[in-house]
Design an enzyme around this catalytic site. Sequence first.
Site, mmCIF file in Angstrom:
data_model
loop_
_atom_site.group_PDB
_atom_site.id
_atom_site.type_symbol
_atom_site.label_atom_id
_atom_site.label_comp_id
_atom_site.label_asym_id
_atom_site.label_seq_id
_atom_site.Cartn_x
_atom_site.Cartn_y
_atom_site.Cartn_z
ATOM 1 N N ASP A 1 60.136 -44.511 -31.787
ATOM 2 C CA ASP A 1 60.692 -43.249 -31.295
ATOM 3 C C ASP A 1 61.722 -42.639 -32.236
ATOM 4 O OD1 ASP A 1 59.174 -43.096 -29.011
ATOM 5 O OD2 ASP A 1 60.629 -44.166 -27.766
ATOM 6 N N LYS B 1 66.804 -43.991 -21.866
ATOM 7 C CA LYS B 1 65.768 -43.320 -21.082
ATOM 8 C C LYS B 1 64.725 -44.309 -20.562
ATOM 9 C CE LYS B 1 63.150 -40.115 -23.137
ATOM 10 N NZ LYS B 1 61.686 -39.948 -23.000
ATOM 11 N N SER B 2 64.259 -45.197 -21.427
ATOM 12 C CA SER B 2 63.223 -46.149 -21.028
ATOM 13 C C SER B 2 63.692 -47.043 -19.887
ATOM 14 C CB SER B 2 62.805 -47.013 -22.221
ATOM 15 O OG SER B 2 62.218 -46.230 -23.235
ATOM 16 N N ARG C 1 62.564 -47.213 -15.701
ATOM 17 C CA ARG C 1 62.126 -48.453 -15.079
ATOM 18 C C ARG C 1 63.045 -48.864 -13.934
ATOM 19 N NH1 ARG C 1 60.185 -48.043 -20.077
ATOM 20 N NH2 ARG C 1 58.321 -49.227 -20.713
ATOM 21 N N LYS D 1 52.740 -38.503 -29.845
ATOM 22 C CA LYS D 1 53.992 -38.449 -29.101
ATOM 23 C C LYS D 1 54.120 -37.061 -28.458
ATOM 24 C CE LYS D 1 55.657 -42.580 -29.725
ATOM 25 N NZ LYS D 1 55.999 -43.450 -28.576
ATOM 26 N N GLY E 1 55.705 -39.125 -20.586
ATOM 27 C CA GLY E 1 54.582 -40.040 -20.696
ATOM 28 C C GLY E 1 54.877 -41.387 -20.058
ATOM 29 N N SER F 1 51.731 -50.886 -27.214
ATOM 30 C CA SER F 1 52.311 -49.855 -26.351
ATOM 31 C C SER F 1 53.036 -50.501 -25.189
ATOM 32 C CB SER F 1 51.222 -48.912 -25.823
ATOM 33 O OG SER F 1 51.735 -48.063 -24.809
#
Length: 721
Positions: free
Chosen positions: A606, A312-313, A317, A633, A385, A458
Amino acid sequence: MKKIAIIGVGLIGASLGMALRRNGLASEVIGFGRSSQNLEKAVEIGAIDRFEATIREACVGAEIVVIAASLGATASILREVGAYVTDGSIITDVGSVKGSVVRDARLILGAKFDIFVPGHPIAGNEKSGAEAAIPDLFKDHKVILTPTSDTRIEAVNQIEKLWTELGSEVFKMSVESHDRALAMTSHLPHLLAYNVMNTLLRQDDSQLLLEFSAGGFRDFTRIASSNPELWADILLMNKENIVKFCGEYKNSLNSLTLALEASDRQRIIETFSSAKKARDSQLIVDKKEIMKDLVVSRGGSLNGVVGIPGDKSISHRAVMFGAIADGLTRVRGCLMGEDVLATIEAFRSMGVKIDTRNSDCVKISGVGLRGLRSPTSSINLGNSGTSMRLLAGILSGANIDATLEGDSSLSVRPMGRIVYPLRQMGSNIQMSGNKTSPLRVKSARTLNGISYLVPVISAQVKSGLLLAGLYAEGVTRISEKGRSRDHSERLLTKFGVKLDINGNEVSLDGGQSLTGCDITVPADISSAAFFMLGAAISSDSEILLPQVGFNETRNGVVEIFRLMNADIEVRDQNVSSGEPVADIIVRTSNLSGVNIPQELIPSAIDEFPAIFIAAACAKGVTVLRGAEELRHKESDRISVMADGLRNLGVKVETHTDGISITGGNMSGGLIDAHGDHRVAMAFAMAALKASGTVSIKNAEGISTSFPTFFEVAKSAGLRIK
């Protein structure tokens, strides 16, 4: 309760009035329409309390006016309604085309345009008139609102609340996205249904063909029974989108016709297989409603090769960087979950062409750093987020105006951590008084690079500031107290950006451009973690998770599971698109409780819902401290997981920054996932070790990161329904 006027008491208007009255949501419902006979019928069946002879009389004292007449009449109705409603009232509509309605409303309503909330309930059938009213027509159906940047937020909130109280699921999107989506999924199918029916009628033996028509023909042409005048108006008002899709449809049909003429069976199979895969994916998305409540029977084991969707991350991107790059970017393995789809829609609303027809290869036609344009309405990012914090960085330098908002969960997540440093760079960005979204970004003359120490580790904040740094003058230098995930750094390098990385510090020179490229997204280790958990805690289990992202800033979950004595084998490590990947094998294990090292927390942040379930199945006590970030979260994961574990009979002690879990026997029970996808999946796997059935409510969030979880888990051996 409010006095509500409904202008146009057909199927939609009458159903709305009936639902409002039966649910006690209106003090009085007044109707107006062209047919007195239809209005009398509406009173008789309880759809309205009374009706008036003019729009003016219907609007007197009305706090909400709903325009539910045909699209062709909307402009003239707006003129009358706009003249009679007071400033404190709200006007909304139910039309299935929004572009023309919003343009008309802006011109006609003038200073009152800010009280107009464009809306569209996705509900209805081929019948018309008040007598066709269905009181539950909108229950469990979607309603799309398309507010503009000028629409009063309090007006939007009231209309959203009204539909929610009727049992609808409310979504917000841009006018352009709405009309494009409806053109393909509703308007074009109606046009085709009418045309297919007419094609049949032109045959000499049409009656015989109709008599022996198969179920597929009847299903497809059912919508040709809709009101012709209504659909003529709809098609004409959305003609630009429909004409475009008609052209694409004709090209596809011509291509398929040529394949038939050439007896090209392979080409036909490939075409049909692509369509089937896309349709099956949509069916999976449709299961979100079904997955609100999951029931997992106790016991079982996990075995075989388990395919995990894209990270997902990295998917977020890849889409973002491709959108602001020069040239074409192809993303293979992109996760098509709700969070990433929100990112895609956000960039589409800012003028970026993104082709998702082939989900195996998403194509992004980049517009360059300065090519984004201001969206015509707020950008809704759902639960993501990552989308909000990274977009805040891009928009701060893109010299456009935009508002970023999200669902109820995202709307309470802290945004000050990205807003404050962006302001130091010169961004004109505002947030709510609670330091949360919505975020409003106005064009800024110039951003300046800064040196900034991120107070809470973060990757989202670091990435957002680096993206803003691309637009800034000078050097942007970001430092962290520990090492966060480095997907942005790896991908930016892939797109041609030069970075200087020194330990936990990364810097870049402003003004660098990105060049489109090909990206292959590895399987998501966060999603894989639940199957690692399941195989480790269940008997007679052995699974293979192929080509999982094994970035050292993300693989903390594997290290923690190994500390707990999990039988995990990592093999065939290699690099794909700059990201380390590996095959992971997990077998049944005898887990032991541990004190989780604080240095592993950032690289496993996560995956803690899965780790907490493992701790509940382990011998001894597992202690986590220094992880207060878990309270911010998608849910407060310390509190929500603790409540769920207690419901399963597990001994738990919570701390401000962590949790202590005593492993042992685990019973069945009812779990509230609070819409958090990782909480829901973690407790689904807990049933493999529990002594009873585990029922999970509010599990629909799974679709944000793992839309195929139900099918994949079931095929691996989880007893889920």
